[in-house]
Design a protein around this motif. Structure first.
Motif, PDB file in Angstrom:
ATOM      1  N   VAL A   1       0.836  -1.205   0.000  1.00  0.00           N
ATOM      2  CA  VAL A   1       0.000   0.000   0.000  1.00  0.00           C
ATOM      3  C   VAL A   1       0.872   1.257   0.000  1.00  0.00           C
ATOM      4  O   VAL A   1       0.571   2.240  -0.672  1.00  0.00           O
ATOM      5  CB  VAL A   1      -0.953  -0.005   1.209  1.00  0.00           C
ATOM      6  CG1 VAL A   1      -1.719   1.314   1.309  1.00  0.00           C
ATOM      7  CG2 VAL A   1      -1.930  -1.175   1.119  1.00  0.00           C
TER       8      VAL A   1
ATOM      9  N   SER B   1       0.692   4.392   6.481  1.00  0.00           N
ATOM     10  CA  SER B   1       0.785   3.479   5.340  1.00  0.00           C
ATOM     11  C   SER B   1       1.621   2.238   5.635  1.00  0.00           C
ATOM     12  O   SER B   1       1.669   1.314   4.827  1.00  0.00           O
ATOM     13  CB  SER B   1       1.371   4.217   4.122  1.00  0.00           C
ATOM     14  OG  SER B   1       2.694   4.650   4.408  1.00  0.00           O
TER      15      SER B   1
ATOM     16  N   GLN C   1      -2.265  -6.767   1.159  1.00  0.00           N
ATOM     17  CA  GLN C   1      -1.734  -5.469   0.726  1.00  0.00           C
ATOM     18  C   GLN C   1      -1.789  -5.319  -0.789  1.00  0.00           C
ATOM     19  O   GLN C   1      -2.107  -4.248  -1.314  1.00  0.00           O
ATOM     20  CB  GLN C   1      -0.286  -5.302   1.208  1.00  0.00           C
ATOM     21  CG  GLN C   1      -0.145  -5.073   2.693  1.00  0.00           C
ATOM     22  CD  GLN C   1       1.053  -4.188   3.015  1.00  0.00           C
ATOM     23  OE1 GLN C   1       1.233  -3.138   2.414  1.00  0.00           O
ATOM     24  NE2 GLN C   1       1.851  -4.620   3.971  1.00  0.00           N
TER      25      GLN C   1
ATOM     26  N   LEU D   1      -5.379  -4.667  -1.766  1.00  0.00           N
ATOM     27  CA  LEU D   1      -5.705  -3.293  -1.354  1.00  0.00           C
ATOM     28  C   LEU D   1      -5.078  -2.267  -2.309  1.00  0.00           C
ATOM     29  O   LEU D   1      -5.706  -1.275  -2.676  1.00  0.00           O
ATOM     30  CB  LEU D   1      -5.204  -3.033   0.068  1.00  0.00           C
ATOM     31  CG  LEU D   1      -6.162  -3.322   1.222  1.00  0.00           C
ATOM     32  CD1 LEU D   1      -5.452  -3.117   2.548  1.00  0.00           C
ATOM     33  CD2 LEU D   1      -7.398  -2.430   1.145  1.00  0.00           C
TER      34      LEU D   1
ATOM     35  N   LEU E   1      -7.003   0.438  -4.582  1.00  0.00           N
ATOM     36  CA  LEU E   1      -6.659   1.857  -4.480  1.00  0.00           C
ATOM     37  C   LEU E   1      -6.355   2.439  -5.856  1.00  0.00           C
ATOM     38  O   LEU E   1      -6.825   3.529  -6.210  1.00  0.00           O
ATOM     39  CB  LEU E   1      -5.454   2.034  -3.548  1.00  0.00           C
ATOM     40  CG  LEU E   1      -4.853   3.450  -3.457  1.00  0.00           C
ATOM     41  CD1 LEU E   1      -5.885   4.440  -2.942  1.00  0.00           C
ATOM     42  CD2 LEU E   1      -3.611   3.447  -2.559  1.00  0.00           C
TER      43      LEU E   1
ATOM     44  N   GLN F   1      -7.633   7.996   2.863  1.00  0.00           N
ATOM     45  CA  GLN F   1      -7.475   7.778   4.305  1.00  0.00           C
ATOM     46  C   GLN F   1      -7.349   6.282   4.587  1.00  0.00           C
ATOM     47  O   GLN F   1      -8.060   5.465   4.006  1.00  0.00           O
ATOM     48  CB  GLN F   1      -8.661   8.359   5.074  1.00  0.00           C
ATOM     49  CG  GLN F   1      -8.486   8.297   6.595  1.00  0.00           C
ATOM     50  CD  GLN F   1      -9.594   9.038   7.323  1.00  0.00           C
ATOM     51  OE1 GLN F   1     -10.581   9.432   6.735  1.00  0.00           O
ATOM     52  NE2 GLN F   1      -9.424   9.226   8.616  1.00  0.00           N
ATOM     53  N   LEU F   2      -6.432   5.958   5.486  1.00  0.00           N
ATOM     54  CA  LEU F   2      -6.201   4.568   5.881  1.00  0.00           C
ATOM     55  C   LEU F   2      -6.367   4.474   7.391  1.00  0.00           C
ATOM     56  O   LEU F   2      -5.638   5.127   8.146  1.00  0.00           O
ATOM     57  CB  LEU F   2      -4.789   4.148   5.464  1.00  0.00           C
ATOM     58  CG  LEU F   2      -4.472   2.661   5.406  1.00  0.00           C
ATOM     59  CD1 LEU F   2      -5.355   1.936   4.413  1.00  0.00           C
ATOM     60  CD2 LEU F   2      -3.009   2.467   5.031  1.00  0.00           C
TER      61      LEU F   2
ATOM     62  N   LYS G   1      -6.706   1.818  10.701  1.00  0.00           N
ATOM     63  CA  LYS G   1      -6.552   0.455  11.233  1.00  0.00           C
ATOM     64  C   LYS G   1      -7.352   0.322  12.523  1.00  0.00           C
ATOM     65  O   LYS G   1      -7.215   1.129  13.434  1.00  0.00           O
ATOM     66  CB  LYS G   1      -5.070   0.156  11.496  1.00  0.00           C
ATOM     67  CG  LYS G   1      -4.266  -0.057  10.233  1.00  0.00           C
ATOM     68  CD  LYS G   1      -2.817  -0.403  10.512  1.00  0.00           C
ATOM     69  CE  LYS G   1      -2.025   0.851  10.860  1.00  0.00           C
ATOM     70  NZ  LYS G   1      -0.583   0.577  11.004  1.00  0.00           N
TER      71      LYS G   1
ATOM     72  N   ILE H   1      -9.121  -3.317   8.532  1.00  0.00           N
ATOM     73  CA  ILE H   1      -8.480  -2.116   8.022  1.00  0.00           C
ATOM     74  C   ILE H   1      -9.414  -1.464   7.012  1.00  0.00           C
ATOM     75  O   ILE H   1     -10.064  -2.152   6.217  1.00  0.00           O
ATOM     76  CB  ILE H   1      -7.108  -2.444   7.383  1.00  0.00           C
ATOM     77  CG1 ILE H   1      -6.380  -1.164   6.978  1.00  0.00           C
ATOM     78  CG2 ILE H   1      -7.230  -3.381   6.196  1.00  0.00           C
ATOM     79  CD1 ILE H   1      -4.919  -1.388   6.678  1.00  0.00           C
TER      80      ILE H   1
ATOM     81  N   LEU I   1      -9.882   1.481   4.040  1.00  0.00           N
ATOM     82  CA  LEU I   1      -9.252   2.385   3.075  1.00  0.00           C
ATOM     83  C   LEU I   1     -10.359   3.161   2.361  1.00  0.00           C
ATOM     84  O   LEU I   1     -11.303   2.561   1.840  1.00  0.00           O
ATOM     85  CB  LEU I   1      -8.440   1.585   2.050  1.00  0.00           C
ATOM     86  CG  LEU I   1      -7.834   2.368   0.873  1.00  0.00           C
ATOM     87  CD1 LEU I   1      -6.723   3.286   1.359  1.00  0.00           C
ATOM     88  CD2 LEU I   1      -7.306   1.412  -0.186  1.00  0.00           C
TER      89      LEU I   1
END
Length: 378
Positions: A248, A272, A282, A285, A289, A308-309, A311, A316, A318
């Motif tokens: 990511v 990140s 990842q 993701l 993205l 925006q990420l 956790k 998680i 995104l």
């Protein structure tokens, strides 16, 4: 005949409605022809129709010779209409100026520009006695704009050509990287597993022979086969874990570059570094993205994009938010969103879309604890 008519197009699809919009500038020349009478009116209508043919053909001509042929005819028509009908018809030169800018060869470009200059100035010389001082200034301003516009069109055309070549080069680089990666994997499989699998085959043949002669020794050999197969399994896992996966953090760098190139402001919030998230998660993701940001660039007409990420315990999130025109509800399965859904299902993730004064794509995936290292507890 029907097939030919079905395949006929006035202008190539890649230009959209632009060529049709430009035709509005034929209103005044049509008026000047309409106020004439008799054969002069008929001749004027014929010239305007031929002008329309040249206009279409210049959009559809793909070789230099035919392109120049139609451009010369168009310029000659402008001279006739400006001299024998109304001097204001020299402003049809904006059409020719546009097409002159498409010449890639500098020598041909300046030759066409010279012909164009003659076509604009010659009618002025012929009609000089009818001009007033105020009109001279008026004509002068627009003639200067007409002479400058081919340079602007040529510069824009060159830039588009360079961008096209850059895209093609990037695609070639991607293909070369993929091919190189496949070759590397093939080499590793051959070098690392070839010997091990050959050994397993030989020992299996030996066990087959020993079963009836020496059962105890056959059991020992089966143990050896088991140990060797475990070793092979470990090698496969190591190869898979070493394969290239996009994180990511890496994709966020690419995202910023893409948005900046498209003139969209980029802001990121969150951490990140996803060290506890498996590479497979990842990678998916990252692809989601990339798809989401590509949609922002292509379809949203946005000025700002926010990523925006977040956790949380066990998951998680995104999100990709833009301030564009919003998502067309009739096309929610389009624009790559179906592909995002399919990828997320592989890791039990899901997505949500909020579209109001912009679009917000929310992607949620569970955080799965990394597997133990290969060979441990096997």
């Amino acid at each position: 005949m029907r097939n030919k008519l079905k395949g006929f197009k006035v202008f190539p699809d890649r230009y959209g409605f632009f060529p049709f919009v430009f035709l509005i500038y034929l209103v005044m020349p049509s008026y000047y022809v309409a106020i004439e009478k008799g054969w002069k009116q008929m001749a004027g209508i014929g010239l305007l129709l031929l002008f329309l043919v040249t206009y279409r053909q210049l959009y559809n001509s793909f070789d230099k010779k035919s392109y120049t042929y139609w451009l010369v005819i168009q310029v000659v028509i402008i001279i006739f209409l400006a001299i024998f009908y109304n001097l204001y018809n020299i402003f049809l030169g904006f059409f020719a100026a546009h097409f002159i800018g498409w010449y890639k060869d500098k020598k041909t470009f300046y030759r066409a520009l010279g012909l164009f200059a003659f076509a604009i100035i010659f009618p002025l010389i012929v009609q000089w006695k009818t001009l007033e001082l105020a009109n001279v200034f008026y004509y002068g301003v627009f003639i200067v704009i007409m002479f400058i516009s081919p340079f602007g069109i040529r510069s824009m055309s060159s830039r588009m050509e360079l961008e096209k070549k850059l895209d093609e080069a990037n695609e070639q680089i991607k293909e070369l990287v993929k091919r190189d990666e496949r070759m590397r994997i093939a080499r590793d499989l051959h070098d690392n597993l070839g010997h091990t699998l050959s050994l397993i085959t030989l020992k299996s043949q030996l066990v087959h022979k020993l079963i009836s002669k020496d059962a105890e020794k056959a059991k020992l050999e089966t143990k050896e086969i088991e140990r060797t197969s475990r070793s092979a399994l470990k090698q496969v896992r190591e190869l898979v874990s070493d394969m290239r996966a996009i994180t990511v953090a890496e994709e966020l760098i690419e995202t910023e570059i893409l948005l900046q190139a498209a003139g969209v402001s980029f802001q990121f919030k969150g951490d990140s570094k996803l060290e506890e998230v498996p590479l497979l998660t990842q990678n998916i993701l990252s692809m989601c993205l990339k798809e989401g940001v590509t949609n922002v660039v292509k379809h949203s007409h946005a000025k700002n994009c926010f990523v925006q990420l977040v956790k949380r315990d066990g998951e998680i999130e995104l999100s990709v938010l833009d301030d564009g025109k919003g998502l067309d509800e009739t096309n929610e399965d389009g624009n790559g969103l179906k592909g995002i859904n399919e990828r997320l299902r592989l890791i039990e993730g899901f997505m949500k879309i909020i579209s109001h004064k912009g679009t917000k794509l929310i992607i949620t995936v569970p955080i799965i604890v990394k597997e133990k290292k290969a060979g441990v507890g096997s």
